[in-house]
Design a protein around this motif. Structure first.
Motif, mmCIF file in Angstrom:
data_model
loop_
_atom_site.group_PDB
_atom_site.id
_atom_site.type_symbol
_atom_site.label_atom_id
_atom_site.label_comp_id
_atom_site.label_asym_id
_atom_site.label_seq_id
_atom_site.Cartn_x
_atom_site.Cartn_y
_atom_site.Cartn_z
ATOM 1 N N LEU A 146 0.827 -1.210 0.000
ATOM 2 C CA LEU A 146 0.000 0.000 0.000
ATOM 3 C C LEU A 146 0.860 1.258 0.000
ATOM 4 C CD1 LEU A 146 -2.785 1.355 0.267
ATOM 5 C CD2 LEU A 146 -2.594 1.060 2.745
ATOM 6 N N ARG A 147 1.930 1.252 0.784
ATOM 7 C CA ARG A 147 2.788 2.431 0.876
ATOM 8 C C ARG A 147 4.062 2.304 0.041
ATOM 9 N NH1 ARG A 147 5.916 4.810 6.232
ATOM 10 N NH2 ARG A 147 6.522 6.801 5.322
ATOM 11 N N HIS A 148 4.634 1.096 -0.017
ATOM 12 C CA HIS A 148 5.988 0.961 -0.556
ATOM 13 C C HIS A 148 6.078 0.227 -1.890
ATOM 14 C CE1 HIS A 148 7.515 2.623 3.153
ATOM 15 N NE2 HIS A 148 6.871 1.698 3.842
ATOM 16 N N GLY A 149 4.997 -0.383 -2.351
ATOM 17 C CA GLY A 149 5.042 -1.068 -3.630
ATOM 18 C C GLY A 149 5.519 -2.504 -3.505
ATOM 19 N N THR A 150 5.496 -3.224 -4.632
ATOM 20 C CA THR A 150 5.891 -4.626 -4.673
ATOM 21 C C THR A 150 7.416 -4.745 -4.700
ATOM 22 O OG1 THR A 150 5.880 -4.672 -7.090
ATOM 23 C CG2 THR A 150 3.797 -5.185 -5.977
ATOM 24 N N MET A 151 7.893 -5.972 -4.821
ATOM 25 C CA MET A 151 9.339 -6.225 -4.860
ATOM 26 C C MET A 151 9.991 -5.460 -6.008
ATOM 27 S SD MET A 151 11.459 -7.928 -2.992
ATOM 28 C CE MET A 151 13.184 -8.420 -3.015
ATOM 29 N N ARG A 152 9.280 -5.304 -7.093
ATOM 30 C CA ARG A 152 9.815 -4.567 -8.238
ATOM 31 C C ARG A 152 10.289 -3.172 -7.843
ATOM 32 N NH1 ARG A 152 9.097 -5.734 -13.411
ATOM 33 N NH2 ARG A 152 7.391 -7.196 -12.959
ATOM 34 N N ASP A 200 -17.994 -1.180 4.256
ATOM 35 C CA ASP A 200 -17.545 -0.297 5.332
ATOM 36 C C ASP A 200 -16.018 -0.306 5.437
ATOM 37 O OD1 ASP A 200 -20.019 0.658 6.060
ATOM 38 O OD2 ASP A 200 -20.329 -0.827 7.645
ATOM 39 N N ALA A 201 -15.408 -1.446 5.153
ATOM 40 C CA ALA A 201 -13.945 -1.507 5.169
ATOM 41 C C ALA A 201 -13.365 -0.582 4.102
ATOM 42 C CB ALA A 201 -13.483 -2.939 4.945
ATOM 43 N N ARG A 202 -13.988 -0.552 2.951
ATOM 44 C CA ARG A 202 -13.550 0.350 1.890
ATOM 45 C C ARG A 202 -13.689 1.812 2.333
ATOM 46 N NH1 ARG A 202 -10.560 2.178 -2.287
ATOM 47 N NH2 ARG A 202 -11.749 3.507 -3.667
ATOM 48 N N ARG A 203 -14.800 2.136 2.977
ATOM 49 C CA ARG A 203 -14.984 3.504 3.463
ATOM 50 C C ARG A 203 -13.958 3.851 4.547
ATOM 51 N NH1 ARG A 203 -20.115 2.177 1.688
ATOM 52 N NH2 ARG A 203 -20.601 0.812 3.453
ATOM 53 N N LEU A 204 -13.637 2.881 5.391
ATOM 54 C CA LEU A 204 -12.626 3.114 6.416
ATOM 55 C C LEU A 204 -11.254 3.328 5.780
ATOM 56 C CD1 LEU A 204 -11.801 3.251 9.385
ATOM 57 C CD2 LEU A 204 -11.587 0.740 9.363
ATOM 58 N N LEU A 205 -10.948 2.571 4.741
ATOM 59 C CA LEU A 205 -9.678 2.749 4.028
ATOM 60 C C LEU A 205 -9.562 4.164 3.476
ATOM 61 C CD1 LEU A 205 -7.069 1.803 2.589
ATOM 62 C CD2 LEU A 205 -8.535 0.962 0.728
ATOM 63 N N LEU A 206 -10.606 4.649 2.828
ATOM 64 C CA LEU A 206 -10.569 6.008 2.273
ATOM 65 C C LEU A 206 -10.394 7.037 3.383
ATOM 66 C CD1 LEU A 206 -13.424 5.722 -0.400
ATOM 67 C CD2 LEU A 206 -10.955 5.730 -0.802
ATOM 68 N N VAL A 245 -8.630 -1.092 -7.555
ATOM 69 C CA VAL A 245 -8.786 -0.862 -6.115
ATOM 70 C C VAL A 245 -10.195 -0.380 -5.765
ATOM 71 C CG1 VAL A 245 -7.975 0.490 -4.154
ATOM 72 C CG2 VAL A 245 -6.329 -0.385 -5.823
ATOM 73 N N ALA A 246 -10.708 0.556 -6.543
ATOM 74 C CA ALA A 246 -12.005 1.146 -6.231
ATOM 75 C C ALA A 246 -13.159 0.148 -6.360
ATOM 76 C CB ALA A 246 -12.269 2.348 -7.139
ATOM 77 N N ARG A 247 -12.924 -0.986 -7.044
ATOM 78 C CA ARG A 247 -13.997 -1.939 -7.289
ATOM 79 C C ARG A 247 -13.896 -3.198 -6.428
ATOM 80 N NH1 ARG A 247 -14.906 -3.254 -13.418
ATOM 81 N NH2 ARG A 247 -17.039 -3.512 -12.647
ATOM 82 N N HIS A 264 -5.197 -7.619 1.095
ATOM 83 C CA HIS A 264 -4.687 -6.265 0.915
ATOM 84 C C HIS A 264 -5.704 -5.376 0.183
ATOM 85 C CE1 HIS A 264 -1.359 -8.955 1.614
ATOM 86 N NE2 HIS A 264 -1.355 -9.382 0.374
ATOM 87 N N LEU A 265 -6.735 -4.969 0.881
ATOM 88 C CA LEU A 265 -7.809 -4.211 0.240
ATOM 89 C C LEU A 265 -7.281 -2.938 -0.420
ATOM 90 C CD1 LEU A 265 -10.882 -4.019 -0.233
ATOM 91 C CD2 LEU A 265 -11.026 -2.692 1.878
ATOM 92 N N GLY A 266 -6.326 -2.284 0.220
ATOM 93 C CA GLY A 266 -5.801 -1.042 -0.331
ATOM 94 C C GLY A 266 -5.015 -1.219 -1.613
#
Length: 482
Positions: free
Chosen positions: A158-164, A235-241, A356-358, A384-386
């Motif tokens: 979510l913050r740092h990206g994949t291994m790539r 609700d988890a999606r709303r909490l993420l936003l 992500v939005a869907r 990893h919802l985000g």
């Protein structure tokens, strides 16, 4: 293979007793993937101790036309490091190449070999007050080479990206034994194709990763780990936003866990405790971090995020870990979902992503659709919802025969799930790779132009088809019909 006896004699002489074996007992643990889904045979197992030895054994294989199956920690999820039944391939273990050559806090970089275990890299970085910003449940066995080969994700994408994103430089041995040396990182380099990116995620089909230069970050000064109970994944999606808007770059992780998965973990771990007194349909595990010197106000931020979400009706209950020990206990619950689900019985496990939005809408629609199509099954989604990536598991009905169910109805279930994901504009492999498990599905559902490009690149870099055959790259349609 031209002359097996000559090859085996030359390989044994090249690598010595520590680096080469045909002992069935020594090879057996590495011939089955950790999930027990795939098993094969191998001509021998090579364990080179240096890039030079990898290069030499690959040259020997090329000369004798011996297929090579590279393997790191054997913790992959798609059968990508398991040889087939033919027994003609050399299993090439990178586990002896486990040196961390450098940890440089000034440049925020580390150079390490392919066989370094992820947990050991975390420990080495911590010794220099730094951290490597990628972690996952299998950190005690997963190796750097395997993580690069599969472009692994984990809980900090979510913050740092994949291994790539973490790979600044790369060293790899190509199919003819030549060494691609791009370990030196350059901030700007416009000399044509970024070839290291081609090798990342190629699952050992284009080259064998032997070392990498990886980025490091300053160690965390403070973290707040939150657990929230919710009515729905919506609700988890709303909490993420809400968390993204309020926490910004402090938000490092956001994982969703349905009630079924939490119950399975609590049954699986005898000493585990439920984070909240009440039961909830969904749970969110949230991590906020601040670097050293910038920790003021993190606790207050965590409290205000939960208070505002509660007032808005987004969450039903929540808590903040009171100590590092409790924070680790929260994360242990999340990291134990896969083994806990496996203990219940057979399941078809899917590593999928949609925009992500869907994702919340996808889960809400896909779960009942799968369960209606395959009566008796239970579908669960967590992760990893985000990132727009969840692990979508479909658990078998009671009393099925393990193995038979996966090969029968299980295959139909996976095809159905992959069709759903494709219709939603998603991917059938978000972070675990294709391996042999999803190769044919990629061929069935992948874009024909993209598949043709993959085959062309494979042919150009590995014309004899010796590197990890049968993995990742789907066969051309004409080959399938023969």
């Amino acid at each position: 293979m031209r002359d097996p006896d000559a090859f085996l004699a030359s390989a044994a002489e090249l690598l010595g007793e520590r680096g080469f074996t045909r002992d069935p007992e020594l090879m057996a643990p590495w011939l089955t993937d950790w999930r027990g889904r795939y098993a094969g045979n191998a001509l021998a197992m090579a364990s080179p101790a240096s890039t030079e030895e990898v290069s030499a054994i690959v040259r020997l294989c090329a000369r004798h036309r011996v297929p090579i199956v590279p393997q790191g920690g054997n913790s992959g999820m798609s059968g990508g490091a398991t040889p087939d039944d033919d027994g003609d391939a050399l299993l090439l273990s990178l586990r002896r190449m486990n040196a961390i050559r450098e940890v440089n806090a000034d440049s925020r970089q580390t150079v390490c070999e392919a066989g370094v275990i992820l947990q050991n890299l975390h420990d080495a970085a911590a010794g220099k007050q730094m951290r490597f910003p990628l972690t996952l449940g299998g950190k005690g066995s997963a190796t750097i080479g395997g993580l690069i080969a599969t472009n692994a994700g984990g809980t900090q994408v979510l913050r740092h990206g994949t291994m790539r994103t973490q790979v600044l430089g790369l060293e790899a041995v190509l199919a003819d034994g030549s060494v691609f040396d791009a370990l030196t990182p350059l901030k700007k380099d416009n000399r044509g194709f970024d070839l290291k990116q081609l090798l990342i995620g190629s699952e050992g089909t284009l080259g064998i990763v032997t070392a990498a230069t990886l980025r490091l970050l300053p160690e965390i000064g403070e973290r707040a780990v939150l657990w929230a109970g919710l009515r729905s994944i919506g609700d988890a999606r709303r909490l993420l936003l809400h968390c993204e808007a309020r926490a910004g770059n402090h938000l490092e992780g956001f994982e969703v866990i349905p009630a079924h998965c939490l119950t399975a973990v609590l049954d699986h771990l005898p000493d585990a405790r439920r984070p909240l007194a009440s039961e909830h349909a969904w749970h969110a595990l949230i991590e906020l971090v601040a670097e050293e010197g910038a920790t003021d106000g993190l606790s207050e931020l965590a409290e205000s995020i939960l208070s505002e979400a509660f007032e808005a009706g987004t969450i039903e209950d929540a808590t903040i870990a009171a100590s590092e020990t409790q924070a680790e206990q929260f994360w242990l619950l999340r990291d134990s979902i896969s083994p806990a689900e496996r203990a219940i019985g057979p399941a078809m496990q899917h590593d999928i992503s949609v925009p992500v939005a869907r994702m919340a809408d996808f889960v809400q629609q896909a779960v009942p659709e799968v369960e209606a199509r395959f009566p008796g099954t239970s579908a669960v989604a967590f992760g990893h919802l985000g990132d727009g990536n969840v692990h979508f598991h479909v658990l078998a009905p009671p009393n099925v025969v393990r193995g038979e169910w996966e090969d029968g109805e299980g295959k139909a279930i996976s095809a159905f799930v992959h069709d759903l994901v494709t219709r939603w504009g998603g991917s059938i492999s978000a972070e675990h790779g294709i391996g042999q498990m999803k190769r044919d599905e990629l061929g069935r559902l992948g874009d024909p132009v993209a598949l043709a490009m993959m085959r062309s690149i494979k042919q150009a870099l590995d014309p004899q088809g010796l590197l990890n055959p049968g993995k990742l790259v789907p066969l051309a349609p004409e080959a399938c019909s023969n």
